[in-house]
Design a protein around this motif. Structure first.
Motif, PDB file in Angstrom:
ATOM      1  N   THR A  82      21.480  17.990  45.649  1.00 53.46           N
ATOM      2  CA  THR A  82      21.415  16.522  45.500  1.00 53.46           C
ATOM      3  C   THR A  82      20.082  16.094  44.879  1.00 53.46           C
ATOM      4  N   GLU A  83      19.525  16.955  44.054  1.00 54.13           N
ATOM      5  CA  GLU A  83      18.180  16.735  43.532  1.00 54.13           C
ATOM      6  C   GLU A  83      18.019  15.395  42.808  1.00 54.13           C
ATOM      7  N   ALA A  84      19.021  14.995  42.007  1.00 55.00           N
ATOM      8  CA  ALA A  84      18.913  13.738  41.264  1.00 55.00           C
ATOM      9  C   ALA A  84      19.168  12.528  42.172  1.00 55.00           C
ATOM     10  N   ARG A  85      20.009  12.696  43.151  1.00 57.89           N
ATOM     11  CA  ARG A  85      20.399  11.575  44.017  1.00 57.89           C
ATOM     12  C   ARG A  85      19.384  11.284  45.125  1.00 57.89           C
ATOM     13  N   THR A  86      18.695  12.299  45.600  1.00 59.58           N
ATOM     14  CA  THR A  86      17.793  12.128  46.740  1.00 59.58           C
ATOM     15  C   THR A  86      16.768  11.019  46.531  1.00 59.58           C
ATOM     16  N   PRO A  87      16.018  11.000  45.425  1.00 67.38           N
ATOM     17  CA  PRO A  87      15.034   9.917  45.268  1.00 67.38           C
ATOM     18  C   PRO A  87      15.677   8.530  45.202  1.00 67.38           C
ATOM     19  N   LEU A  88      16.873   8.434  44.640  1.00 66.31           N
ATOM     20  CA  LEU A  88      17.556   7.138  44.547  1.00 66.31           C
ATOM     21  C   LEU A  88      17.924   6.604  45.931  1.00 66.31           C
ATOM     22  N   VAL A  89      18.500   7.458  46.760  1.00 66.92           N
ATOM     23  CA  VAL A  89      18.874   7.055  48.111  1.00 66.92           C
ATOM     24  C   VAL A  89      17.621   6.755  48.920  1.00 66.92           C
ATOM     25  N   ARG A  90      16.659   7.645  48.849  1.00 69.07           N
ATOM     26  CA  ARG A  90      15.400   7.456  49.592  1.00 69.07           C
ATOM     27  C   ARG A  90      14.720   6.148  49.191  1.00 69.07           C
ATOM     28  N   ASP A  91      14.611   5.888  47.904  1.00 71.50           N
ATOM     29  CA  ASP A  91      13.926   4.678  47.440  1.00 71.50           C
ATOM     30  C   ASP A  91      14.665   3.413  47.841  1.00 71.50           C
ATOM     31  N   GLY A  92      16.000   3.453  47.827  1.00 74.13           N
ATOM     32  CA  GLY A  92      16.780   2.300  48.275  1.00 74.13           C
ATOM     33  C   GLY A  92      16.578   2.022  49.754  1.00 74.13           C
ATOM     34  N   MET A  93      16.536   3.075  50.538  1.00 75.12           N
ATOM     35  CA  MET A  93      16.315   2.918  51.974  1.00 75.12           C
ATOM     36  C   MET A  93      14.902   2.416  52.254  1.00 75.12           C
ATOM     37  N   LYS A  94      13.965   2.931  51.501  1.00 74.79           N
ATOM     38  CA  LYS A  94      12.568   2.502  51.668  1.00 74.79           C
ATOM     39  C   LYS A  94      12.426   1.011  51.352  1.00 74.79           C
ATOM     40  N   ALA A  95      13.038   0.562  50.269  1.00 73.99           N
ATOM     41  CA  ALA A  95      12.974  -0.849  49.887  1.00 73.99           C
ATOM     42  C   ALA A  95      13.653  -1.727  50.937  1.00 73.99           C
ATOM     43  N   ALA A  96      14.792  -1.294  51.451  1.00 76.81           N
ATOM     44  CA  ALA A  96      15.500  -2.068  52.467  1.00 76.81           C
ATOM     45  C   ALA A  96      14.681  -2.172  53.744  1.00 76.81           C
ATOM     46  N   ALA A  97      14.052  -1.080  54.139  1.00 78.84           N
ATOM     47  CA  ALA A  97      13.219  -1.105  55.340  1.00 78.84           C
ATOM     48  C   ALA A  97      12.059  -2.092  55.156  1.00 78.84           C
ATOM     49  N   ALA A  98      11.378  -2.023  54.017  1.00 74.07           N
ATOM     50  CA  ALA A  98      10.245  -2.912  53.760  1.00 74.07           C
ATOM     51  C   ALA A  98      10.690  -4.373  53.742  1.00 74.07           C
ATOM     52  N   LYS A  99      11.799  -4.637  53.107  1.00 65.87           N
ATOM     53  CA  LYS A  99      12.310  -6.008  52.995  1.00 65.87           C
ATOM     54  C   LYS A  99      12.679  -6.580  54.354  1.00 65.87           C
ATOM     55  N   ASN A 100      13.015  -5.723  55.296  1.00 66.97           N
ATOM     56  CA  ASN A 100      13.468  -6.161  56.609  1.00 66.97           C
ATOM     57  C   ASN A 100      12.447  -5.897  57.719  1.00 66.97           C
ATOM     58  N   GLY A 101      11.194  -5.708  57.338  1.00 73.92           N
ATOM     59  CA  GLY A 101      10.120  -5.582  58.320  1.00 73.92           C
ATOM     60  C   GLY A 101      10.163  -4.334  59.164  1.00 73.92           C
ATOM     61  N   CYS A 102      10.596  -3.251  58.565  1.00 74.09           N
ATOM     62  CA  CYS A 102      10.725  -1.989  59.276  1.00 74.09           C
ATOM     63  C   CYS A 102       9.880  -0.942  58.560  1.00 74.09           C
ATOM     64  N   ARG A 103       9.139  -0.170  59.319  1.00 72.85           N
ATOM     65  CA  ARG A 103       8.327   0.888  58.713  1.00 72.85           C
ATOM     66  C   ARG A 103       9.240   1.992  58.187  1.00 72.85           C
ATOM     67  N   PHE A 104       8.884   2.547  57.033  1.00 73.62           N
ATOM     68  CA  PHE A 104       9.645   3.658  56.469  1.00 73.62           C
ATOM     69  C   PHE A 104       8.809   4.917  56.563  1.00 73.62           C
ATOM     70  N   TRP A 105       9.430   5.999  57.037  1.00 69.18           N
ATOM     71  CA  TRP A 105       8.765   7.289  57.077  1.00 69.18           C
ATOM     72  C   TRP A 105       9.525   8.225  56.156  1.00 69.18           C
ATOM     73  N   ASP A 106       8.819   8.804  55.199  1.00 72.75           N
ATOM     74  CA  ASP A 106       9.433   9.592  54.135  1.00 72.75           C
ATOM     75  C   ASP A 106       9.593  11.049  54.556  1.00 72.75           C
ATOM     76  N   THR A 107      10.716  11.352  55.162  1.00 77.37           N
ATOM     77  CA  THR A 107      11.014  12.704  55.631  1.00 77.37           C
ATOM     78  C   THR A 107      11.045  13.697  54.473  1.00 77.37           C
ATOM     79  N   TYR A 108      11.581  13.251  53.351  1.00 87.43           N
ATOM     80  CA  TYR A 108      11.669  14.080  52.143  1.00 87.43           C
ATOM     81  C   TYR A 108      10.274  14.563  51.723  1.00 87.43           C
TER      82      TYR A 108
END
Length: 157
Positions: A82-108
């Motif tokens: 999932t090499e191409a998809r991983t950053p896309l999913v991760r970045d979307g989740m990171k943006a959603a967490a930030a937008k909703n006042g939630c800390r994001f921890w980058d497991t990847y």
């Protein structure tokens, strides 16, 4: 074994009755809520932007249950294939967490970023399992220590 849509994803808790979920969560009075999603979503074919809305909806439920609760969203691990998809999913989740006042921890990134699962699998004492998706207990333990250290470093700030 769970296959396809039968495995848990961020949409799983959204399929539960919202009023019951909020009532149960508010009864527990949490100080911190931690979610970890993304690894199963890496195997989906959905547009990764779908997860932004799903995470926002899930965090809205958390806020309805406990308006002042702290939250952390843990992103996906590295996953072979999932090499191409991983950053896309991760970045979307990171943006959603930030937008909703939630800390994001980058497991990847905590694993070592791109190719880390293959590296973890090939070690003499592998931290990665043979399925190319899940860490072994030693890998999970290592990630847990890193998460704990990062959370404690930011505690009280």
């Amino acid at each position: 074994s769970l296959r396809g849509r039968d495995r848990p994803t961020v949409s799983t808790p959204l399929s539960w009755d919202e009023a019951s979920w909020v009532a149960e969560a508010s009864r527990r009075k949490p100080d911190l809520v931690i979610f970890e999603y993304g690894t199963n979503e890496l195997g989906d074919t959905d547009d990764p932007s779908i997860y932004t809305g799903q995470i926002a909806a899930l965090l809205a439920r958390v806020r309805a249950a406990s308006p002042g609760v702290s939250c952390a969203m843990l992103g996906p691990t590295d996953r072979i294939g999932t090499e191409a998809r991983t950053p896309l999913v991760r970045d979307g989740m990171k943006a959603a967490a930030a937008k909703n006042g939630c800390r994001f921890w980058d497991t990847y990134e905590a694993m070592g970023g791109a190719g880390s699962m293959a590296k973890w699998q090939s070690e003499p004492n592998p931290r990665g399992s043979g399925d190319g998706i899940h860490p072994r207990s030693s890998g999970y333990r290592e990630l847990g220590v890193k998460l704990y250290d990062d959370l404690m470093a930011g505690y009280g700030k």
